[in-house]
Design a protein around this motif. Sequence first.
Motif, PDB file in Angstrom:
ATOM      1  N   GLU A 131       0.832  -1.189   0.000  1.00  0.00           N
ATOM      2  CA  GLU A 131       0.000   0.000   0.000  1.00  0.00           C
ATOM      3  C   GLU A 131       0.864   1.235   0.000  1.00  0.00           C
ATOM      4  OE1 GLU A 131      -3.507   1.060   2.465  1.00  0.00           O
ATOM      5  OE2 GLU A 131      -3.748  -1.111   2.418  1.00  0.00           O
ATOM      6  N   ALA A 132       0.433   2.224  -0.760  1.00  0.00           N
ATOM      7  CA  ALA A 132       1.188   3.469  -0.846  1.00  0.00           C
ATOM      8  C   ALA A 132       1.154   4.186   0.495  1.00  0.00           C
ATOM      9  CB  ALA A 132       0.607   4.349  -1.939  1.00  0.00           C
ATOM     10  N   VAL A 133       2.285   4.733   0.850  1.00  0.00           N
ATOM     11  CA  VAL A 133       2.379   5.477   2.089  1.00  0.00           C
ATOM     12  C   VAL A 133       1.819   6.883   1.865  1.00  0.00           C
ATOM     13  CG1 VAL A 133       4.727   6.284   1.649  1.00  0.00           C
ATOM     14  CG2 VAL A 133       3.921   6.102   3.975  1.00  0.00           C
ATOM     15  N   ALA A 134       1.116   7.377   2.834  1.00  0.00           N
ATOM     16  CA  ALA A 134       0.553   8.717   2.741  1.00  0.00           C
ATOM     17  C   ALA A 134       1.673   9.746   2.891  1.00  0.00           C
ATOM     18  CB  ALA A 134      -0.500   8.923   3.821  1.00  0.00           C
ATOM     19  N   PRO A 135       1.617  10.831   2.130  1.00  0.00           N
ATOM     20  CA  PRO A 135       2.670  11.850   2.250  1.00  0.00           C
ATOM     21  C   PRO A 135       2.767  12.430   3.658  1.00  0.00           C
ATOM     22  CG  PRO A 135       1.356  12.231   0.287  1.00  0.00           C
ATOM     23  CD  PRO A 135       0.694  11.130   1.046  1.00  0.00           C
ATOM     24  N   GLN A 136       1.664  12.445   4.387  1.00  0.00           N
ATOM     25  CA  GLN A 136       1.692  12.977   5.749  1.00  0.00           C
ATOM     26  C   GLN A 136       2.479  12.068   6.689  1.00  0.00           C
ATOM     27  OE1 GLN A 136      -1.173  12.213   4.124  1.00  0.00           O
ATOM     28  NE2 GLN A 136      -1.887  14.226   3.477  1.00  0.00           N
ATOM     29  N   ALA A 137       2.654  10.800   6.313  1.00  0.00           N
ATOM     30  CA  ALA A 137       3.350   9.845   7.167  1.00  0.00           C
ATOM     31  C   ALA A 137       4.872   9.922   7.018  1.00  0.00           C
ATOM     32  CB  ALA A 137       2.873   8.432   6.869  1.00  0.00           C
ATOM     33  N   ILE A 138       5.348  10.683   6.046  1.00  0.00           N
ATOM     34  CA  ILE A 138       6.787  10.805   5.830  1.00  0.00           C
ATOM     35  C   ILE A 138       7.358  11.769   6.871  1.00  0.00           C
ATOM     36  CG2 ILE A 138       8.589  11.461   4.183  1.00  0.00           C
ATOM     37  CD1 ILE A 138       6.945   9.061   3.278  1.00  0.00           C
TER      38      ILE A 138
ATOM     39  N   ILE B 249      14.073  14.030  -4.980  1.00  0.00           N
ATOM     40  CA  ILE B 249      12.860  13.197  -5.137  1.00  0.00           C
ATOM     41  C   ILE B 249      13.262  11.728  -5.189  1.00  0.00           C
ATOM     42  CG2 ILE B 249      10.954  12.634  -6.693  1.00  0.00           C
ATOM     43  CD1 ILE B 249      10.935  15.644  -7.468  1.00  0.00           C
ATOM     44  N   LYS B 250      14.310  11.413  -5.945  1.00  0.00           N
ATOM     45  CA  LYS B 250      14.781  10.023  -6.040  1.00  0.00           C
ATOM     46  C   LYS B 250      15.226   9.492  -4.680  1.00  0.00           C
ATOM     47  CE  LYS B 250      16.302  10.011 -10.843  1.00  0.00           C
ATOM     48  NZ  LYS B 250      17.463   9.894 -11.749  1.00  0.00           N
ATOM     49  N   LEU B 251      15.967  10.307  -3.941  1.00  0.00           N
ATOM     50  CA  LEU B 251      16.432   9.870  -2.618  1.00  0.00           C
ATOM     51  C   LEU B 251      15.254   9.619  -1.668  1.00  0.00           C
ATOM     52  CD1 LEU B 251      19.517  12.192  -2.072  1.00  0.00           C
ATOM     53  CD2 LEU B 251      19.514   9.710  -2.355  1.00  0.00           C
ATOM     54  N   LEU B 252      14.271  10.516  -1.730  1.00  0.00           N
ATOM     55  CA  LEU B 252      13.103  10.342  -0.863  1.00  0.00           C
ATOM     56  C   LEU B 252      12.331   9.085  -1.236  1.00  0.00           C
ATOM     57  CD1 LEU B 252      11.537  11.604   1.469  1.00  0.00           C
ATOM     58  CD2 LEU B 252      10.174  12.848  -0.230  1.00  0.00           C
ATOM     59  N   ARG B 253      12.201   8.806  -2.530  1.00  0.00           N
ATOM     60  CA  ARG B 253      11.485   7.594  -2.966  1.00  0.00           C
ATOM     61  C   ARG B 253      12.294   6.329  -2.693  1.00  0.00           C
ATOM     62  NH1 ARG B 253       9.018   7.312  -8.404  1.00  0.00           N
ATOM     63  NH2 ARG B 253       7.678   5.824  -7.364  1.00  0.00           N
ATOM     64  N   ASP B 254      13.619   6.443  -2.704  1.00  0.00           N
ATOM     65  CA  ASP B 254      14.447   5.293  -2.326  1.00  0.00           C
ATOM     66  C   ASP B 254      14.252   4.954  -0.855  1.00  0.00           C
ATOM     67  OD1 ASP B 254      15.453   4.976  -4.851  1.00  0.00           O
ATOM     68  OD2 ASP B 254      17.337   6.034  -4.447  1.00  0.00           O
ATOM     69  N   LYS B 255      14.128   5.986  -0.043  1.00  0.00           N
ATOM     70  CA  LYS B 255      13.930   5.787   1.399  1.00  0.00           C
ATOM     71  C   LYS B 255      12.525   5.251   1.691  1.00  0.00           C
ATOM     72  CE  LYS B 255      15.014   7.041   5.765  1.00  0.00           C
ATOM     73  NZ  LYS B 255      16.013   6.415   6.538  1.00  0.00           N
ATOM     74  N   HIS B 256      11.544   5.687   0.899  1.00  0.00           N
ATOM     75  CA  HIS B 256      10.139   5.268   1.067  1.00  0.00           C
ATOM     76  C   HIS B 256       9.632   4.756  -0.283  1.00  0.00           C
ATOM     77  CE1 HIS B 256       9.949   7.167   5.013  1.00  0.00           C
ATOM     78  NE2 HIS B 256      10.685   8.138   4.477  1.00  0.00           N
TER      79      HIS B 256
END
Length: 136
Positions: free
Chosen positions: A85-92, A111-118
């Motif tokens: 399930e996709a993580v909600a942006p508020q949960a980051i 953006i790539k680093l953030l998506r790699d982390k999540h």
Amino acid sequence: MEEIRSAGTPCQKWYRSEWFERWVLSLLVVNIVVQIFPSHVRTVRDDPTPGNWMLLMLSGLTLMVSTAYMVRLWVTHLTATTPAEAVAPQAIPEHDIHAAIAAASDRIAAIKLLRDKHPTLGLVPAKNLIDAHTNP
């Protein structure tokens, strides 16, 4: 492949299902291994005519192709996973966003680093998070 019921909900015919295809093909392979192929081997042993050899080769080829397709269907079925399930942006966490911005040389890298982390964070939500924290 789908039919529409009168209420507008799609339904699938029982004979067009993956379950039906897997099991019918499995039964076909078992039938070829247990009955058809040994019968052709006995026929070639008793009467080795070119026609009987052709039937033996055809049944062997059918067995190989059917087995390969059956294995592919079963492997696909057994290794199928449900998507995360996709993580909600508020949960980051804020610190993850700031760490991605600090470690990256530009917006796209952040953006790539953030998506790699999540990994379940979508591209657009990641972009929006990075943009919101870089443009006050």
